[in-house]
Design a protein around this motif. Structure first.
Motif, PDB file in Angstrom:
ATOM      1  N   GLU A   6    -101.489 -72.113  76.745  1.00 17.72           N
ATOM      2  CA  GLU A   6    -102.624 -73.032  76.853  1.00 17.72           C
ATOM      3  C   GLU A   6    -102.163 -74.476  76.702  1.00 17.72           C
ATOM      4  N   ALA A   7    -101.162 -74.684  75.825  1.00 16.50           N
ATOM      5  CA  ALA A   7    -100.633 -76.031  75.631  1.00 16.50           C
ATOM      6  C   ALA A   7     -99.733 -76.466  76.783  1.00 16.50           C
ATOM      7  N   LEU A   8     -99.000 -75.531  77.360  1.00 19.02           N
ATOM      8  CA  LEU A   8     -98.044 -75.878  78.414  1.00 19.02           C
ATOM      9  C   LEU A   8     -98.695 -76.281  79.725  1.00 19.02           C
ATOM     10  N   PHE A   9     -99.809 -75.616  80.074  1.00 16.50           N
ATOM     11  CA  PHE A   9    -100.377 -75.791  81.415  1.00 16.50           C
ATOM     12  C   PHE A   9    -101.887 -75.977  81.377  1.00 16.50           C
ATOM     13  N   THR A  10    -102.398 -76.668  82.401  1.00 17.17           N
ATOM     14  CA  THR A  10    -103.848 -76.703  82.593  1.00 17.17           C
ATOM     15  C   THR A  10    -104.237 -75.466  83.407  1.00 17.17           C
ATOM     16  N   HIS A  11    -105.448 -74.969  83.155  1.00 15.54           N
ATOM     17  CA  HIS A  11    -105.946 -73.761  83.819  1.00 15.54           C
ATOM     18  C   HIS A  11    -107.282 -74.061  84.500  1.00 15.54           C
ATOM     19  N   ARG A 146     -83.961 -98.856  63.175  1.00 20.49           N
ATOM     20  CA  ARG A 146     -83.890 -98.363  64.552  1.00 20.49           C
ATOM     21  C   ARG A 146     -84.112 -96.854  64.556  1.00 20.49           C
ATOM     22  N   ALA A 147     -85.047 -96.386  65.377  1.00 21.07           N
ATOM     23  CA  ALA A 147     -85.286 -94.947  65.483  1.00 21.07           C
ATOM     24  C   ALA A 147     -84.069 -94.292  66.125  1.00 21.07           C
ATOM     25  N   VAL A 148     -83.545 -93.247  65.477  1.00 22.48           N
ATOM     26  CA  VAL A 148     -82.381 -92.547  66.038  1.00 22.48           C
ATOM     27  C   VAL A 148     -82.706 -91.103  66.403  1.00 22.48           C
ATOM     28  N   SER A 149     -83.790 -90.575  65.858  1.00 21.98           N
ATOM     29  CA  SER A 149     -84.245 -89.226  66.212  1.00 21.98           C
ATOM     30  C   SER A 149     -85.760 -89.219  66.183  1.00 21.98           C
ATOM     31  N   ILE A 150     -86.379 -88.614  67.184  1.00 20.60           N
ATOM     32  CA  ILE A 150     -87.839 -88.637  67.309  1.00 20.60           C
ATOM     33  C   ILE A 150     -88.360 -87.262  67.709  1.00 20.60           C
ATOM     34  N   CYS A 151     -89.452 -86.844  67.069  1.00 20.31           N
ATOM     35  CA  CYS A 151     -90.194 -85.658  67.494  1.00 20.31           C
ATOM     36  C   CYS A 151     -91.630 -86.082  67.735  1.00 20.31           C
ATOM     37  N   ARG A 152     -92.175 -85.688  68.866  1.00 19.75           N
ATOM     38  CA  ARG A 152     -93.526 -86.112  69.240  1.00 19.75           C
ATOM     39  C   ARG A 152     -94.247 -84.980  69.961  1.00 19.75           C
ATOM     40  N   SER A 153     -95.540 -85.105  70.100  1.00 16.96           N
ATOM     41  CA  SER A 153     -96.346 -84.105  70.802  1.00 16.96           C
ATOM     42  C   SER A 153     -96.262 -84.352  72.303  1.00 16.96           C
ATOM     43  N   VAL A 154     -95.701 -83.384  73.033  1.00 11.71           N
ATOM     44  CA  VAL A 154     -95.554 -83.547  74.486  1.00 11.71           C
ATOM     45  C   VAL A 154     -96.445 -82.601  75.281  1.00 11.71           C
ATOM     46  N   ARG A 155     -97.091 -81.654  74.620  1.00  8.28           N
ATOM     47  CA  ARG A 155     -98.126 -80.796  75.203  1.00  8.28           C
ATOM     48  C   ARG A 155     -99.196 -80.665  74.135  1.00  8.28           C
ATOM     49  N   ILE A 156    -100.428 -81.000  74.488  1.00  9.44           N
ATOM     50  CA  ILE A 156    -101.469 -81.131  73.467  1.00  9.44           C
ATOM     51  C   ILE A 156    -102.754 -80.424  73.883  1.00  9.44           C
ATOM     52  N   THR A 157    -103.281 -79.596  72.988  1.00  9.12           N
ATOM     53  CA  THR A 157    -104.647 -79.084  73.101  1.00  9.12           C
ATOM     54  C   THR A 157    -105.307 -79.273  71.743  1.00  9.12           C
ATOM     55  N   SER A 158    -106.576 -78.941  71.678  1.00  8.18           N
ATOM     56  CA  SER A 158    -107.279 -79.082  70.398  1.00  8.18           C
ATOM     57  C   SER A 158    -106.763 -78.089  69.363  1.00  8.18           C
ATOM     58  N   ARG A 159    -106.120 -77.011  69.844  1.00  9.80           N
ATOM     59  CA  ARG A 159    -105.687 -75.962  68.922  1.00  9.80           C
ATOM     60  C   ARG A 159    -104.199 -76.010  68.585  1.00  9.80           C
ATOM     61  N   ALA A 160    -103.371 -76.529  69.482  1.00 11.21           N
ATOM     62  CA  ALA A 160    -101.924 -76.512  69.248  1.00 11.21           C
ATOM     63  C   ALA A 160    -101.237 -77.678  69.943  1.00 11.21           C
ATOM     64  N   GLU A 162     -97.175 -78.889  71.205  1.00  9.90           N
ATOM     65  CA  GLU A 162     -95.777 -78.502  71.413  1.00  9.90           C
ATOM     66  C   GLU A 162     -94.878 -79.709  71.125  1.00  9.90           C
ATOM     67  N   ALA A 163     -93.761 -79.429  70.467  1.00 11.17           N
ATOM     68  CA  ALA A 163     -92.838 -80.490  70.072  1.00 11.17           C
ATOM     69  C   ALA A 163     -91.947 -80.934  71.216  1.00 11.17           C
ATOM     70  N   GLY A 164     -91.696 -82.240  71.278  1.00 11.83           N
ATOM     71  CA  GLY A 164     -90.679 -82.813  72.150  1.00 11.83           C
ATOM     72  C   GLY A 164     -89.685 -83.543  71.269  1.00 11.83           C
ATOM     73  N   ILE A 194    -101.976 -76.539  65.377  1.00 11.61           N
ATOM     74  CA  ILE A 194    -100.843 -75.701  65.020  1.00 11.61           C
ATOM     75  C   ILE A 194     -99.583 -76.240  65.701  1.00 11.61           C
ATOM     76  N   PRO A 195     -98.507 -76.474  64.944  1.00  7.79           N
ATOM     77  CA  PRO A 195     -97.273 -77.006  65.530  1.00  7.79           C
ATOM     78  C   PRO A 195     -96.376 -75.909  66.090  1.00  7.79           C
ATOM     79  N   LEU A 196     -96.079 -75.992  67.393  1.00  9.74           N
ATOM     80  CA  LEU A 196     -95.245 -75.013  68.077  1.00  9.74           C
ATOM     81  C   LEU A 196     -93.976 -75.677  68.588  1.00  9.74           C
ATOM     82  N   TYR A 197     -92.909 -74.880  68.632  1.00 12.28           N
ATOM     83  CA  TYR A 197     -91.594 -75.384  69.042  1.00 12.28           C
ATOM     84  C   TYR A 197     -90.973 -74.361  69.979  1.00 12.28           C
TER      85      TYR A 197
END
Length: 225
Positions: A6-11, A146-160, A162-164, A194-197
């Motif tokens: 659900e987070a990866l793709f639109t349906h 200086r930011a040297v490592s970053i984790c951010r939300s790259v796939r987003i729904t109201s429920r979950a 996905e980490a980038g 919910i955080p998914l990786y």
């Protein structure tokens, strides 16, 4: 696995795949086929909207016959049939993890937003400036302002979410990636999601982060493009 796809793709209304669910503007077509195999033995399959119904029904029968997975390197039982039926040229595959509540950063991490991004996004992360409003939460480990490592939300729904994950090349291998993933997961839970990786089967560096944080392995995703 349902939250993952659900987070990866639109349906569409028929649960057919339309596009990759990127939070920033623009649309990228979804793959022809998604298969999620789980450690419990259940499968989740999705098909792009333009595939014939007869083909979809044929493939659903094969999906239902997939065994549970214990090793993320194990390819689908019916891989050859999937590729033949879809005339697929290549596939992707990789492990999926849930980040547990116990994952906590042990180093200082910061939240990067539009208000403070110019303080941190230089010397390698300038490209992120145009996406900062869309990929939130965005958590960074900062060395020398200086930011040297970053984790951010790259796939987003109201429920979950996905980490980038990105770490500047000269700062890799120091444990920073695990720190920002843990900080990001905490921020995602704070917004009620919910955080998914997930990663690719050949990405040993990302798999190392999963091991370090003792992430919960729940299955393997597989797509045919």
């Amino acid at each position: 696995m349902e939250l993952h796809v659900e987070a990866l793709f639109t349906h569409d209304r028929n649960m057919r795949l339309r596009t990759i669910n990127e939070p920033w503007p623009g649309e990228t077509p979804a793959p022809q086929f998604f298969l999620g195999r789980t450690v419990e033995g259940t499968t989740v399959c999705r098909f792009r909207y333009d595939l014939p119904e007869q083909l979809v029904e044929q493939m659903k029968l094969l999906c239902a016959d997939e065994p549970l997975v214990t090793d993320f390197r194990t390819k689908p039982k019916h891989l050859t049939s999937y590729m033949r039926l879809l005339q697929g040229e290549r596939f992707t595959m990789g492990p999926c993890f849930l980040i547990p509540r116990e994952a906590e950063p042990t180093m200082q991490v910061v939240s990067v937003t539009r208000e403070n991004m110019l303080n941190y996004l230089h010397g390698g992360f300038e490209w992120l400036i145009s996406e900062i409003d869309y990929a939130q939460p965005c958590i960074a480990l900062v060395i020398g302002n200086r930011a040297v490592s970053i984790c951010r939300s790259v796939r987003i729904t109201s429920r979950a979410h996905e980490a980038g994950l990105e770490t500047l090349e000269t700062f890799r291998g120091r444990g920073y990636a695990a720190e920002v993933v843990a900080g990001w997961a905490k921020a995602v839970r704070e917004v009620g999601a919910i955080p998914l990786y997930s990663t690719f089967w050949e990405n040993s560096a990302s798999q190392s982060v999963a091991r370090k944080l003792a992430l919960n392995f729940y299955g393997v995703n597989f797509t045919i493009l």
